[in-house]
Design a protein around this motif. Sequence first.
Motif, PDB file in Angstrom:
ATOM      1  N   GLU A 273     -15.989 -57.274 -71.939  1.00 16.40           N
ATOM      2  CA  GLU A 273     -16.875 -58.341 -71.464  1.00 16.40           C
ATOM      3  C   GLU A 273     -16.240 -59.117 -70.319  1.00 16.40           C
ATOM      4  O   GLU A 273     -16.915 -59.464 -69.338  1.00 16.40           O
ATOM      5  CB  GLU A 273     -17.227 -59.292 -72.611  1.00 16.40           C
ATOM      6  N   LEU A 274     -14.939 -59.389 -70.431  1.00 17.45           N
ATOM      7  CA  LEU A 274     -14.230 -60.080 -69.353  1.00 17.45           C
ATOM      8  C   LEU A 274     -14.209 -59.228 -68.085  1.00 17.45           C
ATOM      9  O   LEU A 274     -14.445 -59.730 -66.988  1.00 17.45           O
ATOM     10  CB  LEU A 274     -12.802 -60.420 -69.779  1.00 17.45           C
ATOM     11  N   GLU A 275     -13.919 -57.935 -68.228  1.00 14.16           N
ATOM     12  CA  GLU A 275     -13.899 -57.043 -67.071  1.00 14.16           C
ATOM     13  C   GLU A 275     -15.265 -56.989 -66.389  1.00 14.16           C
ATOM     14  O   GLU A 275     -15.356 -57.062 -65.160  1.00 14.16           O
ATOM     15  CB  GLU A 275     -13.483 -55.626 -67.487  1.00 14.16           C
ATOM     16  N   THR A 276     -16.317 -56.866 -67.186  1.00 12.12           N
ATOM     17  CA  THR A 276     -17.672 -56.817 -66.626  1.00 12.12           C
ATOM     18  C   THR A 276     -17.972 -58.104 -65.869  1.00 12.12           C
ATOM     19  O   THR A 276     -18.476 -58.079 -64.741  1.00 12.12           O
ATOM     20  CB  THR A 276     -18.716 -56.585 -67.740  1.00 12.12           C
ATOM     21  N   TYR A 277     -17.647 -59.244 -66.493  1.00 18.60           N
ATOM     22  CA  TYR A 277     -17.893 -60.531 -65.836  1.00 18.60           C
ATOM     23  C   TYR A 277     -17.115 -60.616 -64.522  1.00 18.60           C
ATOM     24  O   TYR A 277     -17.672 -60.966 -63.479  1.00 18.60           O
ATOM     25  CB  TYR A 277     -17.498 -61.697 -66.759  1.00 18.60           C
ATOM     26  N   LEU A 278     -15.824 -60.302 -64.558  1.00 22.35           N
ATOM     27  CA  LEU A 278     -14.994 -60.408 -63.358  1.00 22.35           C
ATOM     28  C   LEU A 278     -15.469 -59.470 -62.258  1.00 22.35           C
ATOM     29  O   LEU A 278     -15.531 -59.858 -61.092  1.00 22.35           O
ATOM     30  CB  LEU A 278     -13.525 -60.119 -63.698  1.00 22.35           C
ATOM     31  N   ASN A 279     -15.804 -58.247 -62.606  1.00 23.63           N
ATOM     32  CA  ASN A 279     -16.246 -57.290 -61.591  1.00 23.63           C
ATOM     33  C   ASN A 279     -17.625 -57.636 -61.021  1.00 23.63           C
ATOM     34  O   ASN A 279     -17.894 -57.366 -59.856  1.00 23.63           O
ATOM     35  CB  ASN A 279     -16.231 -55.859 -62.144  1.00 23.63           C
ATOM     36  N   ASP A 280     -18.490 -58.255 -61.842  1.00 24.89           N
ATOM     37  CA  ASP A 280     -19.825 -58.623 -61.371  1.00 24.89           C
ATOM     38  C   ASP A 280     -19.864 -59.974 -60.660  1.00 24.89           C
ATOM     39  O   ASP A 280     -20.597 -60.145 -59.691  1.00 24.89           O
ATOM     40  CB  ASP A 280     -20.821 -58.678 -62.541  1.00 24.89           C
TER      41      ASP A 280
ATOM     42  N   LYS B  28      -9.279 -54.957 -64.165  1.00 26.46           N
ATOM     43  CA  LYS B  28      -9.042 -54.574 -65.563  1.00 26.46           C
ATOM     44  C   LYS B  28      -8.362 -55.744 -66.274  1.00 26.46           C
ATOM     45  O   LYS B  28      -7.570 -56.474 -65.686  1.00 26.46           O
ATOM     46  CB  LYS B  28      -8.135 -53.346 -65.660  1.00 26.46           C
ATOM     47  N   VAL B  29      -8.658 -55.887 -67.570  1.00 23.86           N
ATOM     48  CA  VAL B  29      -8.109 -56.986 -68.373  1.00 23.86           C
ATOM     49  C   VAL B  29      -7.456 -56.415 -69.620  1.00 23.86           C
ATOM     50  O   VAL B  29      -7.998 -55.516 -70.257  1.00 23.86           O
ATOM     51  CB  VAL B  29      -9.229 -57.974 -68.785  1.00 23.86           C
TER      52      VAL B  29
ATOM     53  N   TYR C 239     -14.512 -66.325 -67.054  1.00 24.80           N
ATOM     54  CA  TYR C 239     -15.659 -66.064 -67.925  1.00 24.80           C
ATOM     55  C   TYR C 239     -16.374 -67.387 -68.156  1.00 24.80           C
ATOM     56  O   TYR C 239     -15.734 -68.416 -68.349  1.00 24.80           O
ATOM     57  CB  TYR C 239     -15.224 -65.479 -69.274  1.00 24.80           C
ATOM     58  N   VAL C 240     -17.704 -67.349 -68.135  1.00 24.80           N
ATOM     59  CA  VAL C 240     -18.512 -68.539 -68.406  1.00 24.80           C
ATOM     60  C   VAL C 240     -19.538 -68.171 -69.475  1.00 24.80           C
ATOM     61  O   VAL C 240     -20.241 -67.170 -69.345  1.00 24.80           O
ATOM     62  CB  VAL C 240     -19.235 -69.039 -67.128  1.00 24.80           C
TER      63      VAL C 240
ATOM     64  N   GLY D 187      -6.935 -57.482 -77.654  1.00 24.57           N
ATOM     65  CA  GLY D 187      -8.240 -56.964 -77.289  1.00 24.57           C
ATOM     66  C   GLY D 187      -9.360 -57.984 -77.168  1.00 24.57           C
ATOM     67  O   GLY D 187     -10.469 -57.626 -76.797  1.00 24.57           O
ATOM     68  N   LYS D 188      -9.096 -59.282 -77.474  1.00 23.53           N
ATOM     69  CA  LYS D 188     -10.188 -60.257 -77.403  1.00 23.53           C
ATOM     70  C   LYS D 188      -9.662 -61.693 -77.283  1.00 23.53           C
ATOM     71  O   LYS D 188      -8.524 -61.990 -77.637  1.00 23.53           O
ATOM     72  CB  LYS D 188     -11.088 -60.148 -78.628  1.00 23.53           C
ATOM     73  N   LEU D 189     -10.551 -62.546 -76.801  1.00 19.69           N
ATOM     74  CA  LEU D 189     -10.343 -63.993 -76.821  1.00 19.69           C
ATOM     75  C   LEU D 189     -11.217 -64.539 -77.937  1.00 19.69           C
ATOM     76  O   LEU D 189     -12.426 -64.276 -77.972  1.00 19.69           O
ATOM     77  CB  LEU D 189     -10.784 -64.643 -75.505  1.00 19.69           C
ATOM     78  N   VAL D 190     -10.638 -65.286 -78.856  1.00 23.31           N
ATOM     79  CA  VAL D 190     -11.382 -65.858 -79.975  1.00 23.31           C
ATOM     80  C   VAL D 190     -11.668 -67.320 -79.659  1.00 23.31           C
ATOM     81  O   VAL D 190     -10.754 -68.080 -79.358  1.00 23.31           O
ATOM     82  CB  VAL D 190     -10.591 -65.718 -81.298  1.00 23.31           C
TER      83      VAL D 190
END
Length: 180
Positions: free
Chosen positions: A28-35, A58-59, A148-149, A172-175
């Motif tokens: 999700e972070l990668e998608t957000y950053l790339n978009d 990549k994250v 990320y927002v 693998g994640k931010l909680v």
Amino acid sequence: MKLLKVALTSALLLLTGCVSQYSITEKELETYLNDEMHFEVKQGNKIFGVELHVNDIKVTLGEKPDTMAVSAVTIVNVRNPLMPINANLVTEFEAEPWYDATDNSVHLRNLQLVKVESKPQDIEKAIGSIAPELMRFLTQFLETQPVYVLDTKESNQALIADITKRIEVKPGKLVLIFEE
């Protein structure tokens, strides 16, 4: 009113299966950053100039405690009549992610450059003069932009945004942590 909102959010989270936490994955972070994050620099004219464009971000989360690693490919084009240069710089940074409740976003602080590689490798000497400037641009960009927002137009994320206090880095994640 705040107590009612927390109670409603808790009930919604229980009903949707997210009992006490919500997480943001590496993907999700990668998608957000790339978009959403567009880093491009163009300086000079048609004969002499530099163009930089960052892509393929990549994250990696939690490989080191409380750390988010970000790698990116930067396309470098240097225009000059004697030796034009076209190369890719692969950079890797490590930083501490933190949650800003005022704008419901994740930011980076204490950004450290870990690695820089060029492709082709024999071009490293030629781009050595612009590499420090590029690293300064990238560092400043990553430290001043959210990575990320939460989408407050989407009802679940809007409720989560209201009660999130901080984040924790897990493999693998931010909680997102709701209570303090």
